[in-house]
Design an enzyme around this catalytic site. Structure first.
Site, PDB file in Angstrom:
ATOM      1  N   ASP A 289     -34.647 -13.013  -9.051  1.00 52.02           N
ATOM      2  CA  ASP A 289     -34.694 -13.749 -10.312  1.00 52.02           C
ATOM      3  C   ASP A 289     -33.406 -14.592 -10.396  1.00 52.02           C
ATOM      4  OD1 ASP A 289     -35.396 -14.775 -12.753  1.00 52.02           O
ATOM      5  OD2 ASP A 289     -35.733 -12.863 -13.744  1.00 52.02           O
ATOM      6  N   GLU A 496     -36.727 -14.515 -23.810  1.00 54.63           N
ATOM      7  CA  GLU A 496     -35.937 -13.460 -23.158  1.00 54.63           C
ATOM      8  C   GLU A 496     -35.012 -12.738 -24.148  1.00 54.63           C
ATOM      9  OE1 GLU A 496     -34.520 -14.393 -19.194  1.00 54.63           O
ATOM     10  OE2 GLU A 496     -35.910 -16.066 -19.069  1.00 54.63           O
TER      11      GLU A 496
END
Ligand code: BGC
Length: 722
Positions: A289, A496
């Site tokens: 990521d 997020e």
């Protein structure tokens, strides 16, 4: 034979390329860079690289030619300078032109987070976020949606979609809950599978299952917070969606930024190799990521410097690093291989995986796109209709006292209020044009709830919209006069960790607004536009009708109006539990047998305007372990509206050698029934769906009794081992 021949030829072709690659070129294929790193505005002194410029030839030369970088991504804020379809096509074409100037001319993979359509393109259709799609429980529609998304992305040259999110959301305080298919591993698996099959159907776009693994189980739902889970939870809850997607041909996987049981996943050989490669038989590409190899040093602190971090990640099983700005990471990887710290065969295997994917996607044959063609595909009528259908089917009716809904289109007067009433960006949520979403002016196409309602009602209906929620006096006096009040309330867009919350109530001003409406004595319909369950205890006690719309996208306004005014009978079912308050959290329906489950609205809940009657549950009374079980049930529409019913099959068990969930979803089907119509609905439970796993990852085969439940029908089945 033919197939083997082509396979062998392909492997020979890949080996031929590998044989002539320098180490630097190999590492280039294992590195992913963000688009803004190629822009004139790129400036290494600025930590926030969101300012946009045109592509800079100096950087194209450096990144694409000198470093031979193999993948480029547009992150959440990473659209090109002007995010039109034309700008997208030109940008990617230009990068591909530069690949032809590199020694080996290997095409680049271009990736984005198309988590609800081509969500960084001006004029694109924005589909509902996954949480709503899971409520719709329509496997055929999700597959079509994923297929169309692949066409839309690929029309501009995008070949990699960082979707689907396969995390199982176990705590709605988590800011990424809306990106998931909810709290259940079976539902997530089925949705994920359908998405992968649709997206990859034409071999033009690779899916990326993320975020491997455990990400949805962090304590208190803290994004990227520590995850401490038992091996049973890992195998029962977190791994199944990945397993299912891999079995459906998933091309790539993204590791989670988080740590699981004390080891960051990016450094976990157990998770990335022993389990993912050896047990789950995944042979595609594993990517890091955003910046996460570096984070082994700066965040998790398992590595004393970046070089050690790189060694940890590549030794554990990462193939491609999302750097995403610093080319120095590629240099350090070269050094580590030269020094013998990372064996060349690890690098070679990873490069082969990347090249295999590029061949599979046809990139060596076709790397340029025509923007006029793309403009016909992105945001087409077909995609808008599909998005509206998906959003409409996702609408979940939580309360409908005295059949307040559906409203008549001939209604004399309505008052519409609330911050989500006249906003497209609220309907779309995060990951829309920008990372956090919320940019109203960038969403030009679509209908707000207000527009859609105005269009739906008769010309004689008086629709009053009061935008300013603090205008209490006017709201009060209008509310007292109209026939019904519709409040469209919810959450502001977020993404997020910025969306992590400690409480889950509506904001104070929205609560006050609802109280004023309630005090007017006029019936109030509350439409909730939010990507996660909110604690709506007062609302559910006091307001007569509540509809959860999730984050339904640009066509969401129409979807909401379809349900409010009876053009569609609501059929969505909760993919996640709505708790009474945050003190109950974490609260999931498949909690262990010895704990309490007393939510405000349970998983699977959802009302209809009609009524369904279940009968004739048919299942064998005894089955041998290892055999599948055929179950059927009759469902009849006995109410006054045509409608869809989502028929769900659960199992529960009284006694087993390990403590089990209270109940577990093992099958679901959406069926359409006209008034008075009856259908037989069949299910097949596969043997592996009945496996028990103990805390040592061991599968146990035991004689036991299971109970099957569909609607109000249930039946016991003895599972024997002999
Ligand atoms: C997110 C990923 C995403 C990546 C690239 C990260 O912050 O965790 O889901 O794919 O950014 O945009």
């Amino acid at each position: 034979m033919n197939k083997n021949n082509t396979l062998d030829t392909l492997e020979i072709q890949i080996q031929d390329i590998l044989d002539i690659m320098t180490l630097k070129e190999k590492v280039g294929q294992l590195t992913m860079i963000e688009l803004s790193r190629l822009m004139t505005t790129y400036n290494e002194m600025k930590p926030d690289k969101t300012e946009k410029g045109a592509l800079d030839e100096k950087y194209l030369q450096e990144v694409i030619v000198d470093y031979g970088i193999g993948s480029i991504l547009s992150g959440g804020n990473g659209a090109p300078l002007n995010s039109t379809v034309e700008a997208w096509t030109n940008t990617i074409n230009k990068i591909q032109e530069w690949t032809l100037k590199s020694r080996l001319k290997i095409p680049i993979l271009y990736g984005i987070d198309g988590v609800h359509g081509f969500d960084l393109a001006f004029g694109a259709t924005i589909y509902p976020h996954n949480i709503g799609i899971a409520a719709a429980r329509n496997l055929q529609l999700i597959e079509e949606y994923a297929k169309l998304t692949a066409e839309e992305l690929n029309s501009v040259g995008i070949t990699w979609n960082f979707a689907p999110v396969l995390d199982v959301a176990r705590d709605p305080r988590w800011g990424r809950t809306y990106e998931t298919f909810g709290e259940d591993p079976y539902l997530t698996s089925e949705m994920g599978k359908a998405f992968v099959l649709g997206l990859q159907e034409n071999n033009k776009v690779a899916a990326c299952g993320k975020h491997y693994v455990g990400y949805g189980s962090s304590q208190k739902g803290k994004d990227r917070g520590p995850i401490d889970i038992s091996l049973r939870t890992l195998w029962e809850i977190c791994l199944p969606p990945f397993k299912a997607a891999i079995e459906s041909g998933l091309d790539t996987i993204m590791a989670t930024s988080a740590e699981v049981n004390g080891t960051p996943v990016h450094a976990s050989k157990t998770l990335l190799t022993d389990i993912l490669r050896d047990k789950l038989k995944f042979n595609g590409v594993v990517i890091s990521d955003w910046m996460d190899i570096e984070k082994l040093h700066v965040y998790h602190k398992t590595a004393i410097d970046i070089s050690h971090a790189i060694k940890q990640a590549y030794s554990a099983g990462i193939d491609v690093s999302t750097v995403p700005f610093e080319l120095s990471q590629a240099e350090q990887l070269v050094k580590l291989v030269e020094q013998g710290e990372i064996p060349m065969n690890i690098i070679d295997e990873s490069v082969k995986r990347v090249l295999r994917l590029k061949f599979k996607l046809g990139l060596f044959n076709e790397r340029f796109k025509a923007s006029d063609k793309a403009q016909m595909i992105v945001g087409s009528k077909k995609s808008r209709d599909l998005a509206e259908a998906l959003a409409t089917e996702s609408m979940t009716l939580l309360k409908n006292k005295n059949h307040l809904l559906p409203l008549s289109k001939e209604i004399k007067s309505v008052l519409i209020v609330g911050p989500s009433a006249n906003s497209l960006s609220q309907l779309c949520g995060g990951w829309t044009m920008t990372w956090r979403g919320g940019n109203e002016d960038q969403l030009t196409t679509g209908k707000t709830v207000l527009d859609a309602i105005k269009e739906k009602v008769s010309p004689n209906t008086e629709v009053t919209f009061i935008e300013d929620s603090s205008n209490i006096i006017e709201i009060k006096s209008t509310a007292e006069k109209v026939e019904v009040c519709i409040a469209i309330v919810g959450e502001e867009p977020y993404a997020e960790g910025s969306g992590d919350r400690r409480n889950l109530n509506l904001s104070k001003d929205q609560l006050e607004l609802l109280e004023i409406l309630h005090d007017s004595q006029t019936p109030v319909v509350m439409v909730l536009v939010s990507g996660r369950p909110l604690t709506i205890k007062w609302e559910s006690q006091n307001l007569p009708a509540i509809l959860w719309a999730y984050l339904p996208g640009t066509e969401g306004g129409s979807a909401i109006a379809n349900v409010l005014f009876g053009d569609h009978n609501p059929s969505g079912r909760l993919p996640i539990t709505i708790p009474k308050d945050v003190y109950q959290l974490p609260l999931v329906y498949n909690t262990r047998i010895n704990s309490k489950y007393e939510p405000l609205y349970p998983f699977g809940y959802g009302l209809s305007y009609t009524k369904f009657k279940y009968s004739h549950l048919d299942a064998p009374s005894e089955v041998k372990q290892g055999e599948s079980i055929n179950v059927s049930v009759k469902v009849k529409n006995i109410g006054n509206y045509d409608g869809d019913e989502i028929v769900e099959l659960y199992i529960s068990e009284s006694y087993a050698p390990v403590t089990l969930p209270l109940k577990q979803l093992k099958g679901f089907k959406r069926v359409s029934l006209k008034q008075g119509e009856e259908k037989t609905v069949s299910f097949q439970i596969m043997p592996e769906q009945l496996c028990l796993v103990n805390d040592l990852e061991k599968i146990m085969v035991e004689s036991r009794v299971i109970k099957i439940k569909i609607g109000d029908q249930s039946k016991q089945i003895i599972l024997t081992t002999t």
